[in-house]
Design an enzyme around this catalytic site. Structure first.
Site, PDB file in Angstrom:
ATOM      1  N   HIS A 164       0.813  -1.159   0.185  1.00  0.00           N
ATOM      2  CA  HIS A 164       0.102  -0.024  -0.144  1.00  0.00           C
ATOM      3  C   HIS A 164       0.938   1.142  -0.019  1.00  0.00           C
ATOM      4  O   HIS A 164       0.382   2.165   0.595  1.00  0.00           O
ATOM      5  CB  HIS A 164      -1.057   0.071   1.197  1.00  0.00           C
ATOM      6  N   SER A 285      15.277  20.938 -17.194  1.00  0.00           N
ATOM      7  CA  SER A 285      14.189  21.870 -17.289  1.00  0.00           C
ATOM      8  C   SER A 285      14.530  23.049 -17.950  1.00  0.00           C
ATOM      9  O   SER A 285      15.552  23.513 -17.700  1.00  0.00           O
ATOM     10  CB  SER A 285      13.459  22.041 -16.171  1.00  0.00           C
ATOM     11  N   LYS A 291      16.577  21.161 -12.092  1.00  0.00           N
ATOM     12  CA  LYS A 291      15.885  19.979 -12.310  1.00  0.00           C
ATOM     13  C   LYS A 291      16.742  18.867 -13.179  1.00  0.00           C
ATOM     14  O   LYS A 291      17.685  19.253 -13.954  1.00  0.00           O
ATOM     15  CB  LYS A 291      14.813  20.323 -13.320  1.00  0.00           C
ATOM     16  N   GLU A 298       9.858   7.529 -17.683  1.00  0.00           N
ATOM     17  CA  GLU A 298       8.466   8.406 -17.658  1.00  0.00           C
ATOM     18  C   GLU A 298       7.987   8.032 -19.228  1.00  0.00           C
ATOM     19  O   GLU A 298       6.678   7.709 -19.370  1.00  0.00           O
ATOM     20  CB  GLU A 298       8.501   9.792 -17.470  1.00  0.00           C
TER      21      GLU A 298
END
Ligand code: ARG
Length: 465
Positions: A164, A285, A291, A298
């Site tokens: 979980h 970025s 970043k 992804e």
């Protein structure tokens, strides 16, 4: 035959047709600009068919020799980029056959004896897919090997195992990675299994009913390396189960890749900080200079949707089709091609990326210490002292509650405090409450104890060698 003649021929299928197709309809119905990738399989299939026609006395030795020679030239033209693919000639099959006839005359026209594009295309796709499956099998093995390497270096690295997404119990990072190796091993097994059903020869089914020529289908199957010949002509020209099965198996591979991606992304985020991916798999970025984004995992997670979409497309393509061949089936190619391309690229990139993971054991261990990951071990300890498990569970829940209130780990509670929960608790409890003690205790087949993980690494190495 001049190009002009070809054009005329293609504008009207036969004397039956009295008006040409509009450009729009031609573009709509033709498949050559995507199915030309089947050219090798198409030539291979045609050569096997022609050789058999000759062996059966259906075409002369000269015709067979001319076809062989013509195909050699076509192969060269396609490889060098000189071949002129024509939209007017609809698909890869008609393009190659027309060129053959242009090169060798009547022998080229005899090639199609006892054959239809319906059994031809089914044969081509199966031949093509079979070799792609073999390549994908190798790529799956390479990815597994890369993961086994990282697992081997991390049998003793401890991170929190989650259920979980809540800290559950400490596990070995090697054990965690080997869970993915199991998934990819099943994927490889699935491909080997479905390959058998891909590897059956439809040729000889002709348009749908079989043919009146005395073809030797077994001979063609043997030449092309098919394991069996199809047994029902109607089924053979219309069956695309093999494409669906393959895409389903590919979807499962991508789902496993996607789950791994999700973990890599989480682990790389600042809140976890468990790993770092090599810069070459990330991007920055344009606005936030700090970043470093895990673009590759992804994208892989995103591309999973694309492959699962192809599966849905293929299933839907088939559901309403009456026997036998319908033009709908031309729509099997783009999803299948894109599935193969996406899968191969993804597997290649992941094998490289896995090999370049930087593991941060301190951060993993720190996180494992946070969520009372050894609470189950304390309960098990009490069970060994004679308490029924449910009572032990309750006792430990009290201890955890107090530890949370005090802001300490169970292992940081003094022995005297622990003994207030149960007098049977002794000094040896601290070994049990340690992450390493917890890990080592799970020393049974399939468990996370480093001894077990090492033996799994050895098993995988043997299997993948
Ligand atoms: N391009 C077609 C396909 O991919 C080949 C078979 C065409 N057969 C036909 N009867 N029109 O399915």
């Amino acid at each position: 035959m001049s190009t002009n003649q070809l054009d005329k021929k293609s504008q009207a299928w036969s004397a039956l047709f009295s008006e040409p197709m509009s450009d729009l309809v031609k573009r709509y119905t033709s498949s050559v600009f995507f199915d030309k990738r089947l050219w090798q399989a198409d030539i291979q299939g045609s050569l096997a068919h022609a050789e058999m026609l000759h062996a059966q006395g259906l075409i002369s030795a000269q015709d067979w020799a001319s076809i062989d020679k013509g195909m050699a030239q076509i192969r060269q033209e396609i490889e060098s980029g000189a071949f002129e693919w024509q939209l007017d000639l609809e698909d890869v099959h008609l393009n190659i056959e027309a060129r053959l006839t242009q090169l060798v005359g009547d022998a080229g026209k005899r090639l199609h004896t006892g054959r239809s594009r319906n059994d031809q295309v089914a044969t081509d796709v199966r031949l093509w897919l079979r070799s792609e499956i073999d390549e994908i099998g190798l790529l799956l093995n390479a990815l597994q090997s890369a993961l086994v390497d990282v697992a081997e270096q991390n049998t003793e690295t401890i991170l929190p195992g989650f259920t979980h997404l809540q800290v559950a119990q400490p596990v070995s990072f090697g054990h965690h990675l080997l869970a993915y190796v199991e998934m990819f091993a099943r994927d490889a097994e699935r491909l080997i299994d479905l390959r058998k059903r891909v590897n059956r020869l439809p040729l000889g089914s002709a348009a749908l009913a079989g043919t009146s020529y005395p073809l030797d289908r077994e001979r063609v199957a043997k030449t092309l390396g098919f394991e069996a010949v199809s047994q029902n002509s109607l089924d053979a020209v219309s069956d695309r189960d093999f494409a669906i099965e393959f895409t389903a198996a590919a979807s499962l591979v991508m789902i496993h890749i996607s789950r791994l991606s999700e973990e890599l992304i989480l682990w790389m985020s600042q809140s976890f900080g468990f790993i770092d991916l090599a810069d070459r798999f990330c991007t920055g970025s344009s606005i936030m200079p700090q970043k470093k984004n895990p673009d590759v995992p992804e994208l892989a997670r995103g591309k999973t949707g694309r492959v699962v979409g192809h599966l849905m497309g293929l299933i839907t393509l088939m559901k309403g089709q009456p026997l036998a061949y319908n033009k709908d089936n031309q729509e099997d190619k783009e999803p299948l091609f894109d599935t193969v391309d996406t899968l191969k690229d993804t597997l290649r990139i992941f094998a490289e990326m896995a090999a370049g993971i930087t593991v941060k054991p301190e951060a993993m261990e720190r996180a494992a210490k946070k969520g009372y990951a050894t609470a189950t071990d304390l309960a098990d300890y009490l069970v060994k002292k004679g308490l029924p498990f449910r009572d032990a569970h309750e006792v430990v829940a009290h201890a955890v509650k107090d530890a949370i209130a005090a802001g300490v780990d169970l292992s940081e509670l003094p022995l005297s405090t622990l003994q207030t929960y149960n007098p049977a608790i002794e000094q040896d409890v601290f070994e049990v409450l340690s992450l390493r003690g917890s890990l080592n205790a799970r020393n049974l087949l399939g468990g996370t104890a480093p001894v077990q993980v090492r033996s799994q690494v050895a098993r995988h190495r043997m299997r993948l060698a």
